[in-house]
Design a protein around this motif. Structure first.
Motif, mmCIF file in Angstrom:
data_model
loop_
_atom_site.group_PDB
_atom_site.id
_atom_site.type_symbol
_atom_site.label_atom_id
_atom_site.label_comp_id
_atom_site.label_asym_id
_atom_site.label_seq_id
_atom_site.Cartn_x
_atom_site.Cartn_y
_atom_site.Cartn_z
ATOM 1 N N PHE B 148 -36.234 24.182 35.641
ATOM 2 C CA PHE B 148 -35.233 23.169 36.015
ATOM 3 C C PHE B 148 -34.788 23.388 37.460
ATOM 4 N N GLU B 149 -34.463 24.619 37.731
ATOM 5 C CA GLU B 149 -33.864 24.953 39.026
ATOM 6 C C GLU B 149 -34.833 24.628 40.167
ATOM 7 N N ARG B 150 -36.146 24.851 39.933
ATOM 8 C CA ARG B 150 -37.140 24.534 40.976
ATOM 9 C C ARG B 150 -37.516 23.049 40.953
ATOM 10 N N ASN B 151 -36.993 22.314 39.973
ATOM 11 C CA ASN B 151 -37.324 20.892 39.792
ATOM 12 C C ASN B 151 -38.830 20.665 39.693
ATOM 13 N N ASP B 152 -39.491 21.543 38.913
ATOM 14 C CA ASP B 152 -40.938 21.403 38.725
ATOM 15 C C ASP B 152 -41.250 20.106 37.982
ATOM 16 N N ASP B 153 -42.409 19.538 38.281
ATOM 17 C CA ASP B 153 -42.742 18.213 37.727
ATOM 18 C C ASP B 153 -43.252 18.333 36.284
ATOM 19 N N VAL B 154 -42.335 18.686 35.405
ATOM 20 C CA VAL B 154 -42.689 18.896 34.000
ATOM 21 C C VAL B 154 -41.654 18.197 33.116
ATOM 22 N N LEU B 155 -42.152 17.529 32.085
ATOM 23 C CA LEU B 155 -41.236 17.036 31.040
ATOM 24 C C LEU B 155 -41.245 18.058 29.921
ATOM 25 N N TYR B 156 -40.108 18.674 29.678
ATOM 26 C CA TYR B 156 -40.018 19.653 28.597
ATOM 27 C C TYR B 156 -39.360 18.997 27.387
ATOM 28 N N ILE B 157 -40.050 19.080 26.259
ATOM 29 C CA ILE B 157 -39.497 18.509 25.028
ATOM 30 C C ILE B 157 -39.222 19.629 24.036
ATOM 31 N N CYS B 158 -37.990 19.728 23.627
ATOM 32 C CA CYS B 158 -37.616 20.715 22.609
ATOM 33 C C CYS B 158 -37.492 20.022 21.267
ATOM 34 N N TYR B 159 -38.214 20.497 20.255
ATOM 35 C CA TYR B 159 -38.084 19.977 18.892
ATOM 36 C C TYR B 159 -37.143 20.904 18.148
ATOM 37 N N ASP B 160 -35.938 20.452 18.000
ATOM 38 C CA ASP B 160 -34.878 21.302 17.476
ATOM 39 C C ASP B 160 -34.760 21.154 15.967
ATOM 40 N N ASN B 161 -35.220 22.177 15.252
ATOM 41 C CA ASN B 161 -35.014 22.167 13.798
ATOM 42 C C ASN B 161 -34.000 23.239 13.399
ATOM 43 N N GLN B 162 -33.267 23.691 14.400
ATOM 44 C CA GLN B 162 -32.100 24.547 14.187
ATOM 45 C C GLN B 162 -32.415 25.892 13.551
ATOM 46 N N GLY B 163 -33.553 26.450 13.916
ATOM 47 C CA GLY B 163 -33.845 27.793 13.424
ATOM 48 C C GLY B 163 -35.282 28.209 13.712
ATOM 49 N N TYR B 164 -35.554 29.474 13.518
ATOM 50 C CA TYR B 164 -36.924 29.997 13.633
ATOM 51 C C TYR B 164 -37.614 29.683 12.327
ATOM 52 N N MET B 165 -38.178 28.522 12.230
ATOM 53 C CA MET B 165 -38.709 28.087 10.948
ATOM 54 C C MET B 165 -40.067 28.699 10.664
ATOM 55 N N ASN B 166 -40.861 28.853 11.701
ATOM 56 C CA ASN B 166 -42.224 29.313 11.493
ATOM 57 C C ASN B 166 -42.290 30.707 10.881
ATOM 58 N N THR B 167 -41.291 31.534 11.212
ATOM 59 C CA THR B 167 -41.332 32.914 10.718
ATOM 60 C C THR B 167 -40.453 33.113 9.495
ATOM 61 N N GLY B 168 -39.939 32.019 8.942
ATOM 62 C CA GLY B 168 -39.194 32.154 7.698
ATOM 63 C C GLY B 168 -37.714 31.861 7.820
ATOM 64 N N VAL B 169 -37.364 30.933 8.652
ATOM 65 C CA VAL B 169 -35.992 30.401 8.713
ATOM 66 C C VAL B 169 -34.969 31.462 9.122
ATOM 67 N N GLN B 170 -35.170 32.019 10.326
ATOM 68 C CA GLN B 170 -34.124 32.883 10.856
ATOM 69 C C GLN B 170 -33.207 32.077 11.776
ATOM 70 N N ARG B 171 -32.054 32.622 12.032
ATOM 71 C CA ARG B 171 -31.065 31.969 12.878
ATOM 72 C C ARG B 171 -31.552 31.923 14.333
ATOM 73 N N SER B 172 -31.257 30.828 15.027
ATOM 74 C CA SER B 172 -31.469 30.743 16.470
ATOM 75 C C SER B 172 -30.132 30.372 17.104
ATOM 76 N N SER B 173 -30.116 30.273 18.430
ATOM 77 C CA SER B 173 -28.859 29.862 19.067
ATOM 78 C C SER B 173 -28.625 28.372 18.902
ATOM 79 N N ALA B 174 -29.540 27.682 18.203
ATOM 80 C CA ALA B 174 -29.318 26.265 17.898
ATOM 81 C C ALA B 174 -28.948 26.071 16.429
ATOM 82 N N THR B 175 -28.842 27.171 15.683
ATOM 83 C CA THR B 175 -28.448 27.039 14.270
ATOM 84 C C THR B 175 -26.970 26.672 14.204
ATOM 85 N N PRO B 176 -26.621 25.645 13.395
ATOM 86 C CA PRO B 176 -25.218 25.208 13.372
ATOM 87 C C PRO B 176 -24.336 26.155 12.554
ATOM 88 N N PRO B 177 -23.037 26.111 12.801
ATOM 89 C CA PRO B 177 -22.099 26.921 12.038
ATOM 90 C C PRO B 177 -22.236 26.651 10.542
#
Ligand SMILES: Cc1ncc(C[n+]2csc(CCOP(=O)(O)OP(=O)(O)O)c2C)c(N)n1
Ligand code: SF4
Ligand SMILES: [Mg+2]
Lengths: 542, 337
Positions: B148-177
Motif C-alpha cells: 500500500f505504502e509504495r502504491n504498487d499496481d496491485v489489486l489485493y482481495i481479502c476473502y474474510d471468513n473470520q478465521g484460519y479455516m484451512n487449518t481447523g478454524v483457529q482465531r484470527s484478528s478478523a474473528t468477531p467477538p
C-alpha cells in the motif's frame, strides 16, 4: 516430457475430480402452479401472459389469454378475480392488479382489431350451443378453435346473457361487450337471436347438430312471500337490471328503496337504484357484512356512492309505507336469530335480491337430463344424463360467476371434442401450487400497486358511465412487472451465478439452465436463493 | 451515491431488481456472472466444502478482473483454503495464470510480479493478489502495508471468513467477538473470542491513502462484481475486503451461506462502502434492517449466546451496539440507495 526439478506429474485440471459424488441431496428444476392460475375459473395462464406483458409484448400476452378466455376486455372488468385474492404478492404489499392488466390488453386488442386465427382443420361436426352468455360464447369459441362448427341459439333480442342483462353498464360498457361478442361471431359463429328453443332433440336432428351445449343461466328470481298491505312496491333485482338494458321503467323505483339480500346482485341493484335517482338506498342483510356473499370491494364502492348497509335484518312485513325488519343476532353457529326488536324503514320499493333459479322448460322432456335442487346435473365431463348433451354455467352446480361459465364453456368444448371422436377428454396434470414460503422475496423490489382511475362520485351517482378507468401503458407495464413469477423460472441467472462449484450450465435465452451433476455437491444454495421457488431439493438416490 | 445495483440503471424491474440478471436488462449491462461465456476462472471439481462462500466470492472477483482486463490477469495467492482446495498437486481449478508462494508473502510476491511486468514494459497484464483473512490481517499484514505504502499496481482481495479455516478454524484478528473457534472455546466467564479488539484492515488500508478501498459481500454479488471491475480500471494499490461466510467454521447450513452474509450486512455488522484516497465515497444502505440475533442465531459458533437456560443478553447487546455504531458511522440507514 522433461519435467522440472522435483516434479513428477503433468499438470491436470480439477475437472477430473467429480465432486458430484459428495452429494446426498440433489437440486432439481421444477415448475410449480402459480396460485393465480390455480384459482382462475377460466383456467387462464395468468403468469404466462403477464410474462409477455412485462416485456411490452402485449400481442403475445393477449394471444396467451385468448388460448383460454375469449373475452379479456369483459373479464378484466367484470370478473371477480379470485386470482387476486390468491396472489402471493398479497404477502408482500398488495396483489398484482391482474384484472387491470387484462383489461388493458383486452381494450388494446379491440382498439387494434386483433383477431384469433383458427388453425384446426374443419372436422365436419356441428354443435348446437343454447344461450349466448359467457358459457355459450366460450364454448362456441373453443369449439371453433378445435375445428367444429358451432351455432348459438339465443332467446333474447341481443347476445351476451347476464353480461348484458345482469351486469350494469357502469361496470361493463355496452361497446366493450359488443366488440368481444362480434369478434367471436366473426370467427364464423352464427348467433340466432330471438330464437327460443322448445324441442332440443328435434332441433338438433332437424338441423344436423351432433352435440349440444346448454348454458342458459339462471334467470328466475327467487321469491319470498312478504306480508304487504300494498303500500310498498315489490320488485326483483334481476328484473330491474334487465329492464334497464331493455330500456324500460327506470323512474318507477321511487325515492326510498330497500334492497333485501347480500350478494353481488343486491349490490348491483342498489348502485343502479342510486343512479336512477333514489335518494335513500338501503341494503338489508340478515347476517353481518363479513358474511355477505358480495365482494368486499363492490360493497365498498356501493357505500362510497351513498348506499347504506343495515346488517342483521330480516324482512317481517310491509305496512303503511314502511318496511318492518326484525333485528337479528348471530347464534353460536353463526346463524341469525331474531332478537324480538324491530326496525321501521319508510320505503317506496322493496327490491328482492335473493338469488335466481334455473328456468329451462325445454329440457323437461329430454330423457336422461336430471335436475337436483333446481340445478342441472352433469358428470365430470360436463355431460348431462342425455348422451351428447352437455351443460355448464349458472345452470349447473357451481359458484355462478361469469368466469366460471367461461371455464365451463372451455371444458365442455374439450369434452365435446373428445366425445365427438368417441374418446374421453383427459385434462393435463397440474403441478403443485407455488406457495409464498417457496419464494425468496429478498430479490424482489418493493413496488406499490398502480391504481385505476375512478370516475368522480357525482358522475357515479348520476349516470351509468363506467366507474373504473383503464391503466395507461406505463402503468400496465409496471403492474405486469410486479408479478413474482411464482414457481416458474424467469431466467434471473441467480442459480447460475451463485453456485460456488460452477455446477450449473446456462442454456441460453428461453432455454433455462441445467445442473452438472458430475460436480454439484448438493449444497442447495441455488435452491434457497432462487427467488421464485423453481428449484427443489430431493434426496439423492444411491 | 451510486445505484444500489450499479449494473442496473432503470429501476423498473420489480421482479429481478435484485437478482443477478433479468431478461429485461440490456444485454451489455448484464453481470459477467450472467453471461454464458464467463471465464469460470475458478472452475468445477475444486475441493471446497459444500456451500463455500470463499469459492463463490473468488470466482466472481477473478472473473470480473479477467473481463475488465480482457483476460490479461495474473493472480497471486496466499496459502489458505482458497489455495489448498483449488490446487492439490497436480490438479488446478484455476483457468488463469496463478502463482502461489507462501502464507505471509502474497502482497510482496504480487509487488514483484507487477515490477517484472513494468520492467518488461507490459501495460496490459494486471496483477491481483488474494488471500484469506489470516493471510491478510495477520501474517501477511506487513507485506500488505508495504505494498500500500509504495502504491504498487496491485489489486489485493481479502476473502474474510473470520478465521484460519484451512487449518481447523483457529482465531484470527478478523474473528468477531464472542465467536467460538478452536482457540477461543465457548467456556469460562468470557466464552468465545474477546470483545473490544480486532483489526479493521479496510480502515487501515484507507489510512495509507491509496486510490481505492472497498468492502464487499457475497450477499450483494452485483456490488462485488462492480467493485472489482471499478478497481481494475484504477492503477496503484487497491484493496477489496470481501465477506465470505464459511459453513464449516461458522456452523451454518451450506444452503444458508448467502443468507448469513445477507443478514450480516442487513444488521449492520458488515458495512458495504467504497473509499477513495482515504475518504468514504459511497455506502450501500441497509434495505431491510434486522436485529443482530437473526444473524447470530443461525450459526453454531454463537450458539452459547442463546443457551435456553441462560441467554447471554449482555453480549448480544454488545454485538448489537457494534452494529448500531456501524450504522451510525457509515450512515447505513435511509434513502439514497
Ligand atoms: C507460515 C505459515 N504458518 C502457518 C501455516 C499453516 N496455515 C496454512 S493455511 C492457514 C490458515 C489460513 O487462514 P486464512 O488466511 O484466514 O485463510 P482461510 O483458510 O481461512 O481461507 C494456516 C495457519 C502456513 N502454511 N504457513
Ligand atoms: S405474483 Fe404473479 S404469479 Fe404470483 S400469484 Fe401474483 S400474479 Fe400470479
Ligand atoms: Mg480465513
Amino acid at each position: 516430457m522433461e519435467k522440472p526439478f522435483a516434479i513428477t506429474l503433468d499438470p491436470g485440471s480439477s475437472l477430473s475430480n467429480r465432486t458430484g459424488s459428495w452429494r446426498t441431496f440433489r437440486p432439481v428444476y421444477v415448475d410449480r402452479l402459480p396460485p393465480c392460475n390455480a384459482t382462475c375459473p377460466a383456467g387462464e395462464n395468468i403468469q404466462h401472459w403477464l410474462y409477455h406483458a412485462e416485456e411490452g409484448d402485449y400481442r403475445g400476452a393477449w394471444d396467451e389469454i385468448m388460448r383460454n378466455n375469449p373475452m379479456p376486455a369483459i373479464m378484466g372488468r367484470a370478473c371477480y378475480h379470485t386470482c387476486e385474492n390468491a396472489c402471493n404478492r398479497n404477502n408482500l404489499d398488495a396483489t398484482v392488479g391482474i384484472h387491470a392488466v387484462e383489461r388493458f390488453l383486452g381494450d388494446l386488442a379491440i382498439e387494434k382489431g386483433w383477431f384469433v386465427k383458427v388453425d384446426a382443420p374443419p372436422t365436419g361436426k356441428n354443435v348446437m350451443v343454447i344461450g349466448s352468455g359467457p358459457g355459450g360464447l366460450s364454448a362456441a369459441y373453443h369449439l371453433t378453435l378445435l375445428g367444429h362448427k358451432a351455432a348459438i341459439f339465443e332467446a333474447m333480442p341481443h347476445a351476451g346473457g347476464m353480461m348484458r342483462y345482469g351486469i350494469p353498464r357502469y361496470r361493463l360498457p355496452i361497446k366493450v361487450l359488443d366488440a368481444e361478442i362480434s369478434r367471436i361471431e366473426a370467427m364464423g359463429v352464427p348467433i340466432y337471436l330471438n330464437t327460443r328453443v322448445s324441442d332440443l332433440k328435434a332441433t338438433m336432428k332437424e338441423r344436423g347438430f351432433h352435440a349440444a351445449f346448454v348454458s342458459v343461466g339462471a334467470w328466475a328470481p327467487k321469491r319470498q312471500d312478504v306480508t304487504n298491505d300494498g303500500s310498498v312496491k315489490v320488485a326483483y333485482a334481476i328484473d330491474i337490471l334487465r329492464s334497464i338494458e331493455e330500456g324500460g321503467m327506470p323512474a318507477e323505483i321511487g325515492k326510498r328503496v330497500v334492497i333485501v339480500g347480500g350478494g353481488n346482485v343486491a349490490i348491483d341493484a342498489a348502485r343502479t337504484a342510486v343512479r336512477l335517482g333514489a335518494e335513500e338506498v338501503i341494503i338489508a342483510y340478515r347476517r353481518t357484512r363479513e358474511r355477505m356473499p358480495a365482494h368486499q370491494f363492490e360493497i365498498h364502492e356501493a357505500l362510497e356512492e351513498g348506499v347504506k348497509l343495515h346488517t342483521l335484518r330480516r324482512v317481517n312485513e310491509c305496512k303503511e309505507g314502511y318496511i318492518i325488519l326484525d333485528k337479528m343476532v348471530l347464534d353460536d353457529t353463526g346463524w341469525p336469530v331474531p332478537t324480538g326488536q324491530l326496525e321501521y324503514l319508510e320505503a317506496d320499493t322493496i327490491v328482492m335480491a335473493l338469488g335466481q333459479d334455473v328456468d329451462a322448460p325445454f329440457l323437461d322432456h329430454v330423457s336422461g337430463v336430471e335436475k337436483k335442487e333446481g340445478n342441472l346435473l352433469i358428470n365430470d365431463h360436463m355431460m348431462t344424463g342425455a348422451d351428447g348433451i352437455f351443460a355448464g354455467g349458472d345452470m349447473v352446480p357451481s359458484d355462478r360467476t361469469m368466469t366460471t361459465a367461461v371455464g365451463h364453456g372451455k371444458k365442455a368444448a374439450r369434452n365435446i371434442d373428445a366425445w365427438l371422436r368417441g374418446e374421453t377428454y383427459q385434462p393435463p396434470k397440474k403441478h403443485p401450487v407455488a406457495t409464498f414460503e417457496s419464494l425468496n422475496t429478498w430479490y424482489y423490489e418493493d413496488a406499490p400497486p398502480t391504481v385505476q382511475p375512478q370516475l368522480d362520485i357525482i358522475r357515479r351517482q348520476s349516470g351509468f358511465a363506467e366507474v373504473l378507468g383503464n391503466l395507461d401503458e406505463a402503468n400496465a407495464l409496471f403492474e405486469a412487472r410486479r408479478c413474482l413469477s411464482c414457481g416458474n423460472c424467469f431466467e434471473c441467472d441467480n442459480c447460475y451465478s451463485i453456485c460456488p462449484d460452477n455446477a450449473i450450465t446456462k442454456l441460453g435465452p428461453g432455454r433455462r439452465f441445467s445442473f452438472k451433476y458430475d460436480y454439484c455437491k448438493g449444497c442447495s444454495l441455488c435452491v434457497k436463493e432462487c427467488p421464485c421457488g423453481a428449484i427443489l431439493t430431493i434426496t439423492e438416490s444411491t | 451515491m451510486t445505484d444500489l445495483n450499479p449494473q442496473q440503471k432503470v429501476k423498473f424491474y420489480q421482479k429481478g431488481t435484485y437478482t443477478t440478471s433479468n431478461r429485461l436488462v440490456d444485454a451489455r449491462a448484464r453481470l459477467v456472472q450472467a453471461s454464458m461465456d464467463r471465464n469460470n476462472s475458478l472452475t468445477c471439481g475444486h475441493r471446497a466444502c459444500q456451500g463455500c462462500g470463499e469459492a463463490l466470492g473468488a470466482r466472481y472477483a477473478i472473473d470480473a478482473a479477467m473481463r475488465a482486463s480482457h483476460n490479461q490477469t495474473i493472480a497471486v495467492n496466499a496459502t489458505g483454503c482458497l489455495e489448498v482446495f483449488t490446487t492439490p498437486y497436480p490438479e488446478t481449478s484455476w483457468q488463469i495464470p496463478w502463482v502461489h508462494s507462501l502464507f505471509g508473502n502474497a502482497p510482496a510476491v504480487a509487488t514483484g510480479v507487477a515490477a517484472a511486468l513494468k520492467v518488461r514494459k507490459n501495460k496490459q497484464v494486471r496483477v491481483v493478489a488474494q488471500g484469506g483473512d489470516g493471510g491478510t490481517t495477520d501474517i501477511g499484514f506487513g507485506c500488505l502495508s508495504g505494498m500500500f505504502e509504495r502504491n504498487d499496481d496491485v489489486l489485493y482481495i481479502c476473502y474474510d471468513n473470520q478465521g484460519y479455516m484451512n487449518t481447523g478454524v483457529q482465531r484470527s484478528s478478523a474473528t468477531p467477538p464472542a465467536a467460538r473457534t478452536a482457540t477461543t472455546q465457548a467456556v469460562g466467564d468470557a466464552p468465545g473470542n474477546v470483545f473490544g479488539t480486532g483489526k479493521n484492515v479496510p480502515l487501515i488500508a484507507m489510512a495509507h491513502n491509496i486510490p481505492y478501498v472497498a468492502t464487499a459481500s457475497i450477499a450483494n454479488l452485483k456490488d462485488l462484481e462492480a467493485k472489482v471491475t471499478k478497481a481494475m480500471h484504477i492503477h496503484g494499490a487497491r484493496y477489496i475486503h470481501v465477506n465470505v461466510p464459511c459453513p464449516l467454521g461458522w456452523g451454518s447450513a451450506p444452503h444458508d451461506t448467502v443468507r448469513v452474509a445477507r443478514l450480516m450486512v442487513e444488521c449492520g455488522l458488515f458495512p458495504l462502502f467504497e473509499a477513495e484516497f482515504g475518504e468514504v465515497t459511497n455506502v450501500i444502505k441497509i434495505r431491510k434492517r434486522v436485529p443482530v440475533e437473526e444473524y447470530l442465531k443461525i450459526q453454531k459458533r454463537f450458539a452459547h449466546l442463546f443457551r435456553k437456560d441462560k441467554p447471554d443478553i449482555e453480549r448480544i447487546r454488545a454485538i448489537q451496539a457494534m452494529a448500531d455504531a456501524n450504522i451510525k458511522r457509515y450512515k447505513l440507514l435511509g434513502e439514497g440507495a
